[in-house]
Design a protein around this motif. Structure first.
Motif, PDB file in Angstrom:
ATOM      1  N   ILE A 183       0.727  -1.063   0.046  1.00  0.00           N
ATOM      2  CA  ILE A 183       0.047  -0.020  -0.008  1.00  0.00           C
ATOM      3  C   ILE A 183       0.951   1.308   0.105  1.00  0.00           C
ATOM      4  CG2 ILE A 183      -0.033   0.062   2.593  1.00  0.00           C
ATOM      5  CD1 ILE A 183      -3.162   0.869   2.256  1.00  0.00           C
ATOM      6  N   ASN A 184       0.467   2.434  -0.454  1.00  0.00           N
ATOM      7  CA  ASN A 184       1.187   3.444  -0.518  1.00  0.00           C
ATOM      8  C   ASN A 184       0.719   4.221   0.763  1.00  0.00           C
ATOM      9  OD1 ASN A 184      -0.643   5.630  -1.387  1.00  0.00           O
ATOM     10  ND2 ASN A 184      -0.298   4.720  -3.517  1.00  0.00           N
ATOM     11  N   LEU A 185       1.703   5.371   1.082  1.00  0.00           N
ATOM     12  CA  LEU A 185       1.303   6.208   2.195  1.00  0.00           C
ATOM     13  C   LEU A 185       0.067   7.013   2.018  1.00  0.00           C
ATOM     14  CD1 LEU A 185       2.411   6.994   4.993  1.00  0.00           C
ATOM     15  CD2 LEU A 185       3.834   8.625   3.986  1.00  0.00           C
ATOM     16  N   ASP A 186      -0.168   7.587   0.915  1.00  0.00           N
ATOM     17  CA  ASP A 186      -1.553   8.133   0.772  1.00  0.00           C
ATOM     18  C   ASP A 186      -2.682   7.578   0.895  1.00  0.00           C
ATOM     19  OD1 ASP A 186      -0.069  10.605   0.289  1.00  0.00           O
ATOM     20  OD2 ASP A 186       0.150  10.497  -1.862  1.00  0.00           O
ATOM     21  N   GLU A 187      -2.640   6.348   0.449  1.00  0.00           N
ATOM     22  CA  GLU A 187      -3.606   5.208   0.581  1.00  0.00           C
ATOM     23  C   GLU A 187      -4.108   4.960   1.822  1.00  0.00           C
ATOM     24  OE1 GLU A 187      -3.330   2.927  -3.703  1.00  0.00           O
ATOM     25  OE2 GLU A 187      -2.475   1.981  -1.711  1.00  0.00           O
ATOM     26  N   LEU A 188      -2.945   4.656   2.788  1.00  0.00           N
ATOM     27  CA  LEU A 188      -3.078   4.338   4.218  1.00  0.00           C
ATOM     28  C   LEU A 188      -3.467   5.731   4.879  1.00  0.00           C
ATOM     29  CD1 LEU A 188      -2.192   2.241   6.025  1.00  0.00           C
ATOM     30  CD2 LEU A 188      -0.045   3.408   6.503  1.00  0.00           C
ATOM     31  N   LYS A 189      -3.165   7.001   4.751  1.00  0.00           N
ATOM     32  CA  LYS A 189      -3.755   7.963   5.190  1.00  0.00           C
ATOM     33  C   LYS A 189      -5.279   8.091   4.889  1.00  0.00           C
ATOM     34  CE  LYS A 189       0.458  10.903   5.113  1.00  0.00           C
ATOM     35  NZ  LYS A 189       0.900  12.266   4.526  1.00  0.00           N
ATOM     36  N   LYS A 190      -5.573   8.045   3.802  1.00  0.00           N
ATOM     37  CA  LYS A 190      -6.884   7.977   3.081  1.00  0.00           C
ATOM     38  C   LYS A 190      -7.945   6.937   4.088  1.00  0.00           C
ATOM     39  CE  LYS A 190      -9.777   8.398  -1.018  1.00  0.00           C
ATOM     40  NZ  LYS A 190      -9.866   8.313  -2.449  1.00  0.00           N
ATOM     41  N   THR A 200      -7.061  16.068   9.528  1.00  0.00           N
ATOM     42  CA  THR A 200      -5.622  15.832   9.705  1.00  0.00           C
ATOM     43  C   THR A 200      -5.191  14.500  10.253  1.00  0.00           C
ATOM     44  OG1 THR A 200      -5.596  17.106  11.672  1.00  0.00           O
ATOM     45  CG2 THR A 200      -5.707  18.381   9.676  1.00  0.00           C
ATOM     46  N   VAL A 201      -3.941  14.255   9.829  1.00  0.00           N
ATOM     47  CA  VAL A 201      -3.206  12.981  10.500  1.00  0.00           C
ATOM     48  C   VAL A 201      -1.799  13.281  10.614  1.00  0.00           C
ATOM     49  CG1 VAL A 201      -4.917  11.204   9.316  1.00  0.00           C
ATOM     50  CG2 VAL A 201      -2.780  12.072   8.294  1.00  0.00           C
ATOM     51  N   THR A 202      -1.422  12.726  11.562  1.00  0.00           N
ATOM     52  CA  THR A 202       0.480  12.796  11.683  1.00  0.00           C
ATOM     53  C   THR A 202       0.795  11.354  11.541  1.00  0.00           C
ATOM     54  OG1 THR A 202       0.143  12.229  14.037  1.00  0.00           O
ATOM     55  CG2 THR A 202       0.269  14.607  13.311  1.00  0.00           C
ATOM     56  N   ASN A 236       7.065  12.376  10.718  1.00  0.00           N
ATOM     57  CA  ASN A 236       6.558  13.066   9.061  1.00  0.00           C
ATOM     58  C   ASN A 236       7.258  12.100   8.109  1.00  0.00           C
ATOM     59  OD1 ASN A 236       5.463  15.398  10.366  1.00  0.00           O
ATOM     60  ND2 ASN A 236       7.507  16.267  10.385  1.00  0.00           N
ATOM     61  N   VAL A 237       6.693  10.707   8.322  1.00  0.00           N
ATOM     62  CA  VAL A 237       7.165   9.693   7.150  1.00  0.00           C
ATOM     63  C   VAL A 237       6.897  10.238   5.739  1.00  0.00           C
ATOM     64  CG1 VAL A 237       6.959   7.385   6.376  1.00  0.00           C
ATOM     65  CG2 VAL A 237       6.837   7.972   9.062  1.00  0.00           C
ATOM     66  N   GLU A 238       7.832  10.027   4.893  1.00  0.00           N
ATOM     67  CA  GLU A 238       7.415  10.625   3.439  1.00  0.00           C
ATOM     68  C   GLU A 238       7.103   9.562   2.419  1.00  0.00           C
ATOM     69  OE1 GLU A 238      11.276  12.340   2.309  1.00  0.00           O
ATOM     70  OE2 GLU A 238      11.256  14.082   3.686  1.00  0.00           O
ATOM     71  N   ASN A 239       7.399   8.401   2.754  1.00  0.00           N
ATOM     72  CA  ASN A 239       6.918   7.124   1.759  1.00  0.00           C
ATOM     73  C   ASN A 239       7.359   5.745   2.614  1.00  0.00           C
ATOM     74  OD1 ASN A 239       9.922   6.446   1.239  1.00  0.00           O
ATOM     75  ND2 ASN A 239       9.675   8.498   0.075  1.00  0.00           N
ATOM     76  N   ARG A 535       8.138   0.247  10.009  1.00  0.00           N
ATOM     77  CA  ARG A 535       6.427   0.373  10.392  1.00  0.00           C
ATOM     78  C   ARG A 535       6.099   1.868  10.358  1.00  0.00           C
ATOM     79  NH1 ARG A 535       6.821  -2.175  14.986  1.00  0.00           N
ATOM     80  NH2 ARG A 535       7.199  -0.502  16.518  1.00  0.00           N
ATOM     81  N   VAL A 536       4.857   2.367  10.079  1.00  0.00           N
ATOM     82  CA  VAL A 536       4.685   3.518   9.963  1.00  0.00           C
ATOM     83  C   VAL A 536       3.127   3.468  10.653  1.00  0.00           C
ATOM     84  CG1 VAL A 536       3.305   3.264   7.933  1.00  0.00           C
ATOM     85  CG2 VAL A 536       3.767   5.590   8.586  1.00  0.00           C
ATOM     86  N   GLU A 537       2.939   4.592  11.525  1.00  0.00           N
ATOM     87  CA  GLU A 537       1.830   4.670  12.337  1.00  0.00           C
ATOM     88  C   GLU A 537       1.123   6.104  11.755  1.00  0.00           C
ATOM     89  OE1 GLU A 537       2.601   5.180  16.059  1.00  0.00           O
ATOM     90  OE2 GLU A 537       3.228   2.832  16.795  1.00  0.00           O
ATOM     91  N   VAL A 538      -0.216   5.866  11.370  1.00  0.00           N
ATOM     92  CA  VAL A 538      -0.840   7.072  11.057  1.00  0.00           C
ATOM     93  C   VAL A 538      -1.968   7.429  12.054  1.00  0.00           C
ATOM     94  CG1 VAL A 538      -2.471   7.919   9.347  1.00  0.00           C
ATOM     95  CG2 VAL A 538      -0.734   6.499   8.712  1.00  0.00           C
ATOM     96  N   SER A 539      -1.959   8.547  12.716  1.00  0.00           N
ATOM     97  CA  SER A 539      -2.567   8.782  13.844  1.00  0.00           C
ATOM     98  C   SER A 539      -3.482  10.181  13.783  1.00  0.00           C
ATOM     99  CB  SER A 539      -1.804   8.885  15.020  1.00  0.00           C
ATOM    100  OG  SER A 539      -0.865   9.988  15.379  1.00  0.00           O
ATOM    101  N   SER A 540      -4.696  10.283  14.375  1.00  0.00           N
ATOM    102  CA  SER A 540      -5.409  11.406  14.519  1.00  0.00           C
ATOM    103  C   SER A 540      -6.158  11.508  15.939  1.00  0.00           C
ATOM    104  CB  SER A 540      -6.210  11.607  13.547  1.00  0.00           C
ATOM    105  OG  SER A 540      -7.319  10.258  13.693  1.00  0.00           O
ATOM    106  N   GLY A 541      -6.378  12.634  16.404  1.00  0.00           N
ATOM    107  CA  GLY A 541      -6.990  12.876  17.586  1.00  0.00           C
ATOM    108  C   GLY A 541      -6.006  13.152  18.617  1.00  0.00           C
TER     109      GLY A 541
END
Length: 597
Positions: A183-190, A200-202, A236-239, A535-541
């Motif tokens: 999966i790419n990072l943009d898809e994961l954020k979406k 917004t996410v970090t 701030n993971v880029e990819n 590993r990448v963590e996408v978080s919000s809140g």
């Protein structure tokens, strides 16, 4: 009726977990307990034994729930000829942990949730808010469309009161190769934004590299118990699969085993090994003598040392140098041994230390020890030699040598274990000075910090154990210097960490020491390598309402109870294969919450 049934089932499950947890807190229960005949529950307090450690880091204590491993067919009637107890155990171990159906797992998670709901006063835990259970994780059989392999739940607390529950869902696939499969990072954020309705996410990145498996050092490392792994974290993971930036926080995780033949201090290890043999012989009355390293006998070598002194050779300057050359030659004779300027041999061996150096390489029996020491005592008693020894030497032989200066020596009995003890004391004296030479010479610590490890006032067995700890510390520091080129700036805090640990804990080669380090110091060891975990963590809140979606790549299967379809690819070799795409398992951990009103 349905509500009463649900409440009753929840109450029973809750009472079971509370009783198990409280007994576990007292240290009374370590084995899994069976619930409802086919469900097995285990309270895990040891992070190293937590099956989730590769994918989740949370509470120290956690309930692991899984299916009971089935008994062998007709196990009750099996005879010794058909199945031994060991074969039954091996059969069950071969089966490994077994998952529950996803629907059953969801039911258990719902019971755990209801049990912590303060709006359910009819339940025991609602009236006893002090009993907040650890997180619950249930192994799942991936039978749902998403392929769920773990379901977890943990409490959200405010001022010791449970205000909600965090739910975790884990799916795992693989192994797969190539970034196009990920999966790419943009898809994961979406996907995260859609699930949690956030604008917004970090992002936060994590990567782990095996530095001893790096192509930079793998040619100089042999199979051993040693490992140095580095963990990186950054924002701030880029990819996907981004190489950790030089601004990352980096931690070395160092585990070093003693006795690697290519270690720069291998010869000192062999010396310590002989010291341990003597100590064991003193304790048990039986000594397992190692093969001599010299062609001449111990008596011949000791007689030559005495004759040199009698003939007034200046051995105080010449012989130590010869001994140093001998040790260096031995170290160099080990094929591929690693040399480092960090390790310098002492050139000031006194008579007792030279005696030890000859005897530890040539003694093959108790009689050798007695005959060799008898030669020395007789030469001292008759005034044939008046050897020089270091000030502060505490061995019984050193005291006899000091007495010989005044022509008044105590009698020494060469019976029982007394000769073994005398030789052991000489070795302890000599090796203490060796470790002082290494640690003080490199300005890694001071005598005050070494005092605990150098004390001769404790039992002789304890003295040996403390020297064993000192040697392990030296192995750690020297390996990091030789293989990773770490400088004094990093070796000094590493040494302090080791000293602090070993003042309070027993000897352990399994302990992992941690060292914070700048990525630039070790960049050449990882920047052209493949991570073993990314590993990448996408978080919000924020705060207690923070939710995360975690996506991970790992070189090894992170889940024990799932059977993966391994394609026909060189999986074991590609993870560190230069110029090749590694095979990775992908893991997705999704989080959701419920808050109690």
């Amino acid at each position: 009726m349905k509500k009463n049934g649900l409440t009753a089932a929840t109450s029973e499950f809750q009472k079971f977990l509370i009783a198990y947890y409280q007994d576990g807190q007292k240290g009374e229960l370590k084995q899994p307990l069976v619930y409802e005949s086919d469900i097995q529950v285990q309270l895990v307090n040891d992070e190293g034994k937590n099956p989730l450690r590769c994918i989740w880091s949370g509470s120290k204590s956690v309930f692991i729930i899984e299916k009971v491993i089935p008994k062998l067919e007709n196990e009750e009637e099996t005879t010794e000829d058909s199945f031994s107890p060991d074969s039954k155990l091996h059969f069950k171990e071969a089966l490994g942990p077994m998952p529950l159906a996803v629907m059953k797992a969801r039911q258990l998670i719902s019971w755990y949730t209801i049990a912590h709901n303060p709006n359910m006063p009819q339940l025991v835990n609602a009236s006893s808010p002090a009993v907040v259970l650890p997180p619950v994780w249930v192994r799942c059989d991936s039978s749902d469309p998403e392929g769920t392999c773990w379901l977890g739940a943990e409490t959200i607390r405010t001022d010791s009161k449970v205000t909600g529950i965090n739910f975790h869902s884990v799916t795992c696939k693989g192994p797969v190769t190539g970034k196009a499969s990920f999966i790419n990072l943009d898809e994961l954020k979406k996907a995260h934004k859609g699930r949690h309705h956030s604008s917004t996410v970090t992002t936060k990145g994590y990567a782990q590299y095996d530095l001893f498996g790096s192509t930079v050092v793998e040619s100089s490392i042999i199979e051993s118990q040693s490992s140095v792994v580095v963990d990186f974290t950054w924002s701030n993971v880029e990819n996907i699969l981004q190489t950790p930036p030089l601004t990352s926080a980096a931690t070395l995780n160092i585990k070093v085993g003693s006795g690697d033949q290519r270690s720069p201090v291998y010869q000192l290890y062999k010396e310590l090994e002989f010291l341990i043999v003597l100590a064991e012989g003193l304790k048990t009355g039986e000594t397992d003598w190692p093969e001599p390293l010299e062609t001449k006998t111990a008596v011949e070598l000791v007689r030559t040392l005495i004759e040199d002194l009698k003939n007034k050779f200046d051995v105080y300057q010449k012989q130590p140098a010869k001994e140093s050359e001998k040790i260096k030659s031995d170290a160099a004779s080990v094929e591929g041994s690693i040399q480092t300027a960090f390790v310098t041999d002492r050139g000031d061996l006194d008579f007792a230390e030279q005696l030890w150096s000859r005897m530890r390489r040539s003694v093959a029996s108790y009689r050798d020890v007695v005959d060799s020491l008898t030669l020395v005592i007789q030469a001292l008693k008759f005034g044939d030699i008046q050897p020089w020894i270091h000030r502060g030497s505490s061995s019984s032989l050193s005291k006899l040598i000091q007495q010989s200066y005044h022509g008044n020596m105590d009698n020494f009995s060469f019976t029982g274990l007394a000769p073994i003890r005398m030789l052991l004391e000489v070795g302890l004296d000599k090796m203490r000075k060796d470790y002082i030479n290494y640690f003080i010479g490199q300005e890694l610590t001071t005598l005050n910090y070494l005092d605990y490890f150098l004390s001769s006032s404790v039992d002789v067995q304890e003295q040996v154990q403390r020297l064993k700890k000192l040697h392990h510390m030296l192995e750690i520091v020297v390996n990091c210097n030789a293989f990773l080129n770490l400088s004094h700036e990093h070796l000094f805090p590493l040494t302090q960490s080791c000293l602090q640990f070993y003042k309070k804990h027993p000897y352990s080669e399994d302990h992992v020491f941690h060292l914070q380090i700048r990525p630039s110091v070790i960049s050449n060891f990882y920047q052209n390598e493949h991570p073993q975990t990314w590993r990448v963590e996408v978080s919000s809140g924020h705060g207690q309402k923070e939710v995360k979606t975690t996506w991970q790549l790992s070189g090894k299967a992170p889940v024990e109870h799932v059977v993966f379809d391994i394609p026909d690819i060189p999986f074991e070799t590609t993870i560190n294969g230069e110029g090749e795409e590694p095979a990775y398992f992908t893991t997705m951990i999704s989080c959701s919450q419920v808050h109690f009103m």
